[in-house]
Design a protein around this motif. Sequence first.
Motif, PDB file in Angstrom:
ATOM      1  N   GLU A   3       3.904  21.514  -0.326  1.00 43.48           N
ATOM      2  CA  GLU A   3       4.250  20.580   0.660  1.00 43.48           C
ATOM      3  C   GLU A   3       3.931  20.879   2.197  1.00 43.48           C
ATOM      4  O   GLU A   3       4.072  20.146   2.830  1.00 43.48           O
ATOM      5  N   ASN A   4       3.219  22.204   2.267  1.00 47.91           N
ATOM      6  CA  ASN A   4       2.703  22.588   3.567  1.00 47.91           C
ATOM      7  C   ASN A   4       1.421  22.087   3.911  1.00 47.91           C
ATOM      8  O   ASN A   4       0.889  22.240   5.084  1.00 47.91           O
ATOM      9  N   PHE A   5       0.806  21.450   2.859  1.00 45.88           N
ATOM     10  CA  PHE A   5      -0.747  21.079   2.880  1.00 45.88           C
ATOM     11  C   PHE A   5      -0.757  19.390   3.201  1.00 45.88           C
ATOM     12  O   PHE A   5       0.079  18.651   2.533  1.00 45.88           O
ATOM     13  N   ILE A   6      -1.630  19.047   3.856  1.00 44.29           N
ATOM     14  CA  ILE A   6      -1.936  17.657   3.938  1.00 44.29           C
ATOM     15  C   ILE A   6      -3.107  17.455   3.450  1.00 44.29           C
ATOM     16  O   ILE A   6      -4.015  17.856   4.145  1.00 44.29           O
ATOM     17  N   ILE A   7      -3.334  16.762   2.521  1.00 38.13           N
ATOM     18  CA  ILE A   7      -4.815  16.314   1.821  1.00 38.13           C
ATOM     19  C   ILE A   7      -4.672  14.605   1.897  1.00 38.13           C
ATOM     20  O   ILE A   7      -4.179  14.121   1.232  1.00 38.13           O
ATOM     21  N   THR A   8      -5.803  14.198   2.239  1.00 44.40           N
ATOM     22  CA  THR A   8      -6.005  12.654   2.273  1.00 44.40           C
ATOM     23  C   THR A   8      -7.521  12.483   2.184  1.00 44.40           C
ATOM     24  O   THR A   8      -8.414  13.163   2.606  1.00 44.40           O
ATOM     25  N   MET A  16      -8.296  18.009   4.832  1.00 41.45           N
ATOM     26  CA  MET A  16      -7.305  18.772   4.405  1.00 41.45           C
ATOM     27  C   MET A  16      -6.734  19.636   5.392  1.00 41.45           C
ATOM     28  O   MET A  16      -7.737  20.143   6.369  1.00 41.45           O
ATOM     29  N   GLY A  17      -5.505  19.727   5.640  1.00 39.00           N
ATOM     30  CA  GLY A  17      -4.860  20.539   6.799  1.00 39.00           C
ATOM     31  C   GLY A  17      -3.683  21.082   6.043  1.00 39.00           C
ATOM     32  O   GLY A  17      -3.245  20.922   5.164  1.00 39.00           O
ATOM     33  N   ARG A  18      -2.963  21.724   7.226  1.00 36.26           N
ATOM     34  CA  ARG A  18      -1.580  22.581   6.713  1.00 36.26           C
ATOM     35  C   ARG A  18      -0.601  22.306   7.963  1.00 36.26           C
ATOM     36  O   ARG A  18      -1.043  21.984   8.994  1.00 36.26           O
ATOM     37  N   TYR A  19       0.519  22.311   7.542  1.00 37.29           N
ATOM     38  CA  TYR A  19       1.657  22.290   8.476  1.00 37.29           C
ATOM     39  C   TYR A  19       2.661  23.120   8.332  1.00 37.29           C
ATOM     40  O   TYR A  19       2.986  23.624   7.380  1.00 37.29           O
ATOM     41  N   ALA A  20       3.153  23.668   9.543  1.00 41.40           N
ATOM     42  CA  ALA A  20       4.192  24.736   9.600  1.00 41.40           C
ATOM     43  C   ALA A  20       4.786  24.667  11.103  1.00 41.40           C
ATOM     44  O   ALA A  20       3.933  24.818  11.967  1.00 41.40           O
ATOM     45  N   ALA A  21       6.101  24.936  11.059  1.00 41.84           N
ATOM     46  CA  ALA A  21       6.556  25.030  12.336  1.00 41.84           C
ATOM     47  C   ALA A  21       5.962  24.030  13.341  1.00 41.84           C
ATOM     48  O   ALA A  21       6.019  24.342  14.851  1.00 41.84           O
ATOM     49  N   HIS A  22       6.225  22.581  13.210  1.00 44.30           N
ATOM     50  CA  HIS A  22       5.885  21.834  13.854  1.00 44.30           C
ATOM     51  C   HIS A  22       4.529  21.787  14.641  1.00 44.30           C
ATOM     52  O   HIS A  22       4.137  21.075  15.600  1.00 44.30           O
ATOM     53  N   GLU A  23       3.561  22.348  13.578  1.00 45.95           N
ATOM     54  CA  GLU A  23       2.177  22.425  14.138  1.00 45.95           C
ATOM     55  C   GLU A  23       1.422  22.006  13.059  1.00 45.95           C
ATOM     56  O   GLU A  23       1.679  22.531  11.776  1.00 45.95           O
ATOM     57  N   VAL A  26      -5.991  21.122  11.143  1.00 43.26           N
ATOM     58  CA  VAL A  26      -7.359  20.591  10.237  1.00 43.26           C
ATOM     59  C   VAL A  26      -7.979  21.787   9.729  1.00 43.26           C
ATOM     60  O   VAL A  26      -8.282  22.583  10.583  1.00 43.26           O
ATOM     61  N   LEU A  27      -8.000  21.949   8.642  1.00 44.66           N
ATOM     62  CA  LEU A  27      -8.795  23.092   7.980  1.00 44.66           C
ATOM     63  C   LEU A  27     -10.330  22.623   7.524  1.00 44.66           C
ATOM     64  O   LEU A  27     -11.032  23.478   7.755  1.00 44.66           O
ATOM     65  N   THR A  28     -10.524  21.352   6.923  1.00 39.68           N
ATOM     66  CA  THR A  28     -11.690  20.897   6.824  1.00 39.68           C
ATOM     67  C   THR A  28     -11.510  19.327   6.799  1.00 39.68           C
ATOM     68  O   THR A  28     -10.588  18.710   6.386  1.00 39.68           O
ATOM     69  N   LEU A  29     -12.761  18.724   7.526  1.00 40.32           N
ATOM     70  CA  LEU A  29     -12.966  17.318   7.333  1.00 40.32           C
ATOM     71  C   LEU A  29     -14.328  17.222   6.885  1.00 40.32           C
ATOM     72  O   LEU A  29     -15.094  17.735   7.454  1.00 40.32           O
ATOM     73  N   ALA A  30     -14.433  16.516   5.701  1.00 38.92           N
ATOM     74  CA  ALA A  30     -15.905  16.293   5.148  1.00 38.92           C
ATOM     75  C   ALA A  30     -16.282  15.076   5.143  1.00 38.92           C
ATOM     76  O   ALA A  30     -15.325  14.403   4.304  1.00 38.92           O
ATOM     77  N   GLU A  50      -1.264  10.854  11.119  1.00 38.60           N
ATOM     78  CA  GLU A  50       0.078  10.052  10.869  1.00 38.60           C
ATOM     79  C   GLU A  50       0.929  10.775   9.823  1.00 38.60           C
ATOM     80  O   GLU A  50       2.136  10.956   9.923  1.00 38.60           O
ATOM     81  N   GLU A  51       0.416  11.552   8.662  1.00 36.84           N
ATOM     82  CA  GLU A  51       1.042  12.311   7.718  1.00 36.84           C
ATOM     83  C   GLU A  51       1.687  13.323   8.720  1.00 36.84           C
ATOM     84  O   GLU A  51       2.537  13.827   8.486  1.00 36.84           O
ATOM     85  N   ALA A  52       1.039  13.846   9.595  1.00 35.92           N
ATOM     86  CA  ALA A  52       1.476  15.124  10.486  1.00 35.92           C
ATOM     87  C   ALA A  52       2.771  14.751  11.143  1.00 35.92           C
ATOM     88  O   ALA A  52       3.680  15.587  11.030  1.00 35.92           O
ATOM     89  N   ARG A  53       2.586  13.424  11.811  1.00 38.06           N
ATOM     90  CA  ARG A  53       3.818  12.807  12.462  1.00 38.06           C
ATOM     91  C   ARG A  53       4.830  12.801  11.529  1.00 38.06           C
ATOM     92  O   ARG A  53       6.173  13.066  11.903  1.00 38.06           O
TER      93      ARG A  53
END
Length: 110
Positions: A3-8, A16-23, A26-30, A50-53
């Motif tokens: 649940e800490n990862f954001i993949i769209t 692909m990104g990650r979320y932790a402590a209100h931050e 972005v790890l990869t955009l391809a 939008e998912e991060a928000r």
Amino acid sequence: MRENFIITGDGPSFIMGRYAAHEAEVLTLAVHPEARGRGLGRVMLRAYEEEARSRLALMSFLEVAENNTVAISLYLSEGYSESGRRPHYYTTSKNEKIDALVLSKPLKHT
């Protein structure tokens, strides 16, 4: 932990990104080379934000090679600004060292 990862993504692009402590980071955009120039990177970046928000992230961060002018142009046009630099972070195929730019953007909540 998943649940800490954001993949769209769909088809020729993903983020692909990650979320932790209100931050959010972005790890990869391809985007597949044959699909570039169609705005898919922008669509993926906006979906990620939008998912991060929705997860109550207040800031988004990313790193990008200082010579990746296309990506830098996208990020700046979407409201990111340089907040740091990592000297000699990346190594090119010619074994040259280049800096990483750290970009950040406050994520506004409505």
